[in-house]
Motif scaffolding. Structure first.
Motif, PDB file in Angstrom:
ATOM      1  N   LEU A 168       0.917  -1.161   0.037  1.00  0.00           N
ATOM      2  CA  LEU A 168      -0.044   0.034   0.050  1.00  0.00           C
ATOM      3  C   LEU A 168       0.932   1.167  -0.012  1.00  0.00           C
ATOM      4  O   LEU A 168       0.659   2.121  -0.572  1.00  0.00           O
ATOM      5  N   SER A 169       2.011   1.375   0.662  1.00  0.00           N
ATOM      6  CA  SER A 169       3.140   2.328   0.817  1.00  0.00           C
ATOM      7  C   SER A 169       4.361   1.764   1.075  1.00  0.00           C
ATOM      8  O   SER A 169       4.413   0.572   1.700  1.00  0.00           O
ATOM      9  N   THR A 170       5.252   2.485   0.852  1.00  0.00           N
ATOM     10  CA  THR A 170       6.573   2.137   1.202  1.00  0.00           C
ATOM     11  C   THR A 170       7.454   3.357   1.770  1.00  0.00           C
ATOM     12  O   THR A 170       6.890   4.534   1.420  1.00  0.00           O
ATOM     13  N   ALA A 171       8.543   2.990   2.425  1.00  0.00           N
ATOM     14  CA  ALA A 171       9.399   4.448   2.962  1.00  0.00           C
ATOM     15  C   ALA A 171      10.702   3.678   3.217  1.00  0.00           C
ATOM     16  O   ALA A 171      10.919   2.529   3.645  1.00  0.00           O
ATOM     17  N   PRO A 172      11.827   4.625   2.758  1.00  0.00           N
ATOM     18  CA  PRO A 172      13.175   4.118   2.976  1.00  0.00           C
ATOM     19  C   PRO A 172      13.508   4.180   4.347  1.00  0.00           C
ATOM     20  O   PRO A 172      13.301   5.194   5.277  1.00  0.00           O
ATOM     21  N   VAL A 173      14.066   2.834   4.917  1.00  0.00           N
ATOM     22  CA  VAL A 173      14.454   2.771   6.087  1.00  0.00           C
ATOM     23  C   VAL A 173      15.908   2.078   6.176  1.00  0.00           C
ATOM     24  O   VAL A 173      15.804   0.973   6.094  1.00  0.00           O
ATOM     25  N   THR A 174      16.861   2.560   6.835  1.00  0.00           N
ATOM     26  CA  THR A 174      18.213   2.323   6.791  1.00  0.00           C
ATOM     27  C   THR A 174      18.440   1.391   8.124  1.00  0.00           C
ATOM     28  O   THR A 174      18.063   1.795   8.918  1.00  0.00           O
ATOM     29  N   ASN A 175      18.782   0.256   7.767  1.00  0.00           N
ATOM     30  CA  ASN A 175      19.271  -0.695   8.762  1.00  0.00           C
ATOM     31  C   ASN A 175      18.074  -1.013   9.788  1.00  0.00           C
ATOM     32  O   ASN A 175      18.322  -1.142  11.000  1.00  0.00           O
ATOM     33  N   GLY A 176      16.928  -1.123   9.263  1.00  0.00           N
ATOM     34  CA  GLY A 176      15.548  -1.341  10.057  1.00  0.00           C
ATOM     35  C   GLY A 176      15.818  -2.830  10.721  1.00  0.00           C
ATOM     36  O   GLY A 176      16.165  -3.638   9.933  1.00  0.00           O
ATOM     37  N   LEU A 177      15.370  -2.859  11.994  1.00  0.00           N
ATOM     38  CA  LEU A 177      15.309  -4.198  12.558  1.00  0.00           C
ATOM     39  C   LEU A 177      13.933  -4.537  13.246  1.00  0.00           C
ATOM     40  O   LEU A 177      13.751  -5.841  13.358  1.00  0.00           O
ATOM     41  N   CYS A 178      13.211  -3.658  13.488  1.00  0.00           N
ATOM     42  CA  CYS A 178      11.900  -4.106  14.080  1.00  0.00           C
ATOM     43  C   CYS A 178      10.982  -2.892  13.944  1.00  0.00           C
ATOM     44  O   CYS A 178      11.118  -1.606  13.556  1.00  0.00           O
ATOM     45  N   CYS A 179       9.569  -3.357  14.198  1.00  0.00           N
ATOM     46  CA  CYS A 179       8.445  -2.271  13.802  1.00  0.00           C
ATOM     47  C   CYS A 179       7.241  -2.596  14.703  1.00  0.00           C
ATOM     48  O   CYS A 179       6.913  -3.641  14.944  1.00  0.00           O
ATOM     49  N   THR A 180       6.532  -1.540  14.875  1.00  0.00           N
ATOM     50  CA  THR A 180       5.339  -1.749  15.658  1.00  0.00           C
ATOM     51  C   THR A 180       4.243  -0.510  15.374  1.00  0.00           C
ATOM     52  O   THR A 180       4.857   0.340  15.333  1.00  0.00           O
ATOM     53  N   PHE A 181       3.105  -0.944  15.277  1.00  0.00           N
ATOM     54  CA  PHE A 181       1.871   0.163  15.318  1.00  0.00           C
ATOM     55  C   PHE A 181       1.520   0.646  16.688  1.00  0.00           C
ATOM     56  O   PHE A 181       1.730   0.162  17.583  1.00  0.00           O
ATOM     57  N   TYR A 182       1.309   1.991  16.700  1.00  0.00           N
ATOM     58  CA  TYR A 182       0.765   2.616  17.750  1.00  0.00           C
ATOM     59  C   TYR A 182      -0.829   1.946  18.023  1.00  0.00           C
ATOM     60  O   TYR A 182      -1.336   1.935  17.059  1.00  0.00           O
ATOM     61  N   PRO A 183      -1.005   1.699  19.272  1.00  0.00           N
ATOM     62  CA  PRO A 183      -2.284   0.776  19.378  1.00  0.00           C
ATOM     63  C   PRO A 183      -3.561   1.366  18.806  1.00  0.00           C
ATOM     64  O   PRO A 183      -4.506   0.921  18.699  1.00  0.00           O
ATOM     65  N   ARG A 184      -3.735   2.951  18.811  1.00  0.00           N
ATOM     66  CA  ARG A 184      -4.813   3.600  18.108  1.00  0.00           C
ATOM     67  C   ARG A 184      -4.723   3.619  16.797  1.00  0.00           C
ATOM     68  O   ARG A 184      -5.672   4.372  16.237  1.00  0.00           O
ATOM     69  N   GLY A 185      -3.685   3.293  16.113  1.00  0.00           N
ATOM     70  CA  GLY A 185      -3.388   3.263  14.638  1.00  0.00           C
ATOM     71  C   GLY A 185      -2.943   4.802  14.250  1.00  0.00           C
ATOM     72  O   GLY A 185      -2.922   5.802  14.907  1.00  0.00           O
ATOM     73  N   GLY A 186      -2.481   4.926  12.837  1.00  0.00           N
ATOM     74  CA  GLY A 186      -2.179   6.048  12.554  1.00  0.00           C
ATOM     75  C   GLY A 186      -0.625   6.166  12.663  1.00  0.00           C
ATOM     76  O   GLY A 186      -0.268   7.193  11.890  1.00  0.00           O
ATOM     77  N   ILE A 187       0.157   5.604  13.255  1.00  0.00           N
ATOM     78  CA  ILE A 187       1.372   6.018  13.741  1.00  0.00           C
ATOM     79  C   ILE A 187       2.184   4.390  13.685  1.00  0.00           C
ATOM     80  O   ILE A 187       1.603   3.458  14.287  1.00  0.00           O
ATOM     81  N   LEU A 188       3.324   4.608  12.993  1.00  0.00           N
ATOM     82  CA  LEU A 188       4.369   3.267  13.040  1.00  0.00           C
ATOM     83  C   LEU A 188       5.487   3.583  13.754  1.00  0.00           C
ATOM     84  O   LEU A 188       6.008   4.674  13.468  1.00  0.00           O
ATOM     85  N   ALA A 189       6.129   2.763  14.459  1.00  0.00           N
ATOM     86  CA  ALA A 189       7.604   3.417  14.833  1.00  0.00           C
ATOM     87  C   ALA A 189       8.423   1.857  14.608  1.00  0.00           C
ATOM     88  O   ALA A 189       8.036   0.865  14.370  1.00  0.00           O
ATOM     89  N   THR A 190       9.583   2.371  13.881  1.00  0.00           N
ATOM     90  CA  THR A 190      10.616   1.367  13.573  1.00  0.00           C
ATOM     91  C   THR A 190      11.774   1.699  14.501  1.00  0.00           C
ATOM     92  O   THR A 190      12.364   2.694  14.841  1.00  0.00           O
ATOM     93  N   GLY A 191      12.735   0.637  14.790  1.00  0.00           N
ATOM     94  CA  GLY A 191      13.878   0.396  15.397  1.00  0.00           C
ATOM     95  C   GLY A 191      15.106   0.223  14.500  1.00  0.00           C
ATOM     96  O   GLY A 191      14.720  -0.780  13.454  1.00  0.00           O
ATOM     97  N   ASN A 192      16.189   0.827  14.660  1.00  0.00           N
ATOM     98  CA  ASN A 192      17.157   0.781  13.565  1.00  0.00           C
ATOM     99  C   ASN A 192      18.424   0.278  14.341  1.00  0.00           C
ATOM    100  O   ASN A 192      18.682   0.441  15.540  1.00  0.00           O
ATOM    101  N   ARG A 193      19.651  -0.325  13.550  1.00  0.00           N
ATOM    102  CA  ARG A 193      20.922  -0.662  13.903  1.00  0.00           C
ATOM    103  C   ARG A 193      21.650   0.600  14.385  1.00  0.00           C
ATOM    104  O   ARG A 193      22.600   0.369  15.199  1.00  0.00           O
ATOM    105  N   ASP A 194      21.312   1.719  13.915  1.00  0.00           N
ATOM    106  CA  ASP A 194      22.178   2.990  14.440  1.00  0.00           C
ATOM    107  C   ASP A 194      21.815   3.427  15.727  1.00  0.00           C
ATOM    108  O   ASP A 194      22.080   4.694  16.190  1.00  0.00           O
TER     109      ASP A 194
END
Length: 229
Positions: free
Chosen positions: A152-178
């Motif tokens: 549906l959509s894409t975004a560049p994330v360098t060295n991404g390791l994990c992801c999770t949605f905000y419980p109420r939706g609309g926001i996504l968090a990613t954790g990176n190796r840096d």
């Protein structure tokens, strides 16, 4: 119990069956199952009531490193180094859908590149259960709709390791190796009445009970995510 307080940090149970490091665990929202992924080509499903093995899910061609249940516990998604996501029915062990990560990177020629360059690292369901987010080593975050074949959509994330949605939706968090945590906009959709009804039913009806209902076959297919219509 000491002085009326509950003892903390006490080991309750140990589940044994993997031969490699356990990378990820996910407990179903209805608290009936646990899925564990341990860098093997399969994942193990455990009963949270008896702490016994329910079944092994086999279908990936390389190490599985991430897993997550849908909010209604009716679906399980697994992510593997083999560049695929697999959607399972955890109650039957049936493979419902396989999503292959086609490279989006302009810097790499994937006709000759090694498969690990697009290995998956993480996958998670959105709070309403209509979307998936995945991170891969090709340096892209992808958001998928359960009803579409392409992201549906894409975004560049360098060295991404994990992801999770905000419980109420609309926001996504990613954790990176840096060492960074990044926040991204995510679909914030109003669920259809059909999906809300399916979600409400599947929260307390496992697949075998749905299949036993005296309702039309197409309705059973929808309620068990065999179709999206």
């Amino acid at each position: 119990m000491k002085n009326g307080t509950k003892e903390k940090g006490k080991l309750i149970q140990v589940l044994s069956g993997h031969t490699h490091w356990v990378y990820c665990c996910s407990i179903s929202p209805d608290c009936s199952m646990l899925c564990s992924a341990a860098g093997e080509n399969s994942v193990l499903l455990w009963s949270m009531r008896s702490y016994t093995l329910i079944r092994k899910l086999e279908g990936h061609r390389n190490s599985v490193v991430s897993c997550d249940f849908s909010p209604d516990s009716a679906l399980l998604v697994t992510a593997s180094y083999d560049t695929t996501l697999i959607l399972w029915d955890p109650y039957t062990g049936e493979k419902l859908r396989q999503i292959i990560h086609v490279s989006l990177s302009r810097d790499l020629d994937y006709s000759t590149a090694e498969p690990q360059l697009s290995s998956l690292r993480s996958v998670c369901f959105s709070p309403e259960g209509l979307h998936l987010a995945s991170l891969a080593d090709d340096r892209f975050l992808r958001i998928w709709s359960l009803e579409l074949e392409e992201p549906l959509s894409t975004a560049p994330v360098t060295n991404g390791l994990c992801c999770t949605f905000y419980p109420r939706g609309g926001i996504l968090a990613t954790g990176n190796r840096d060492g960074q945590v990044q926040f991204w906009t995510a679909p914030h959709v109003l669920s259809s009445l059909r999906h809300l009804c399916r979600n409400a039913l599947r929260c307390f009806l496992p697949t075998y009970q749905v299949l036993a209902l005296p309702i039309p076959g197409k309705m059973k297919d929808f309620l068990t995510y065999r179709t999206n219509y």
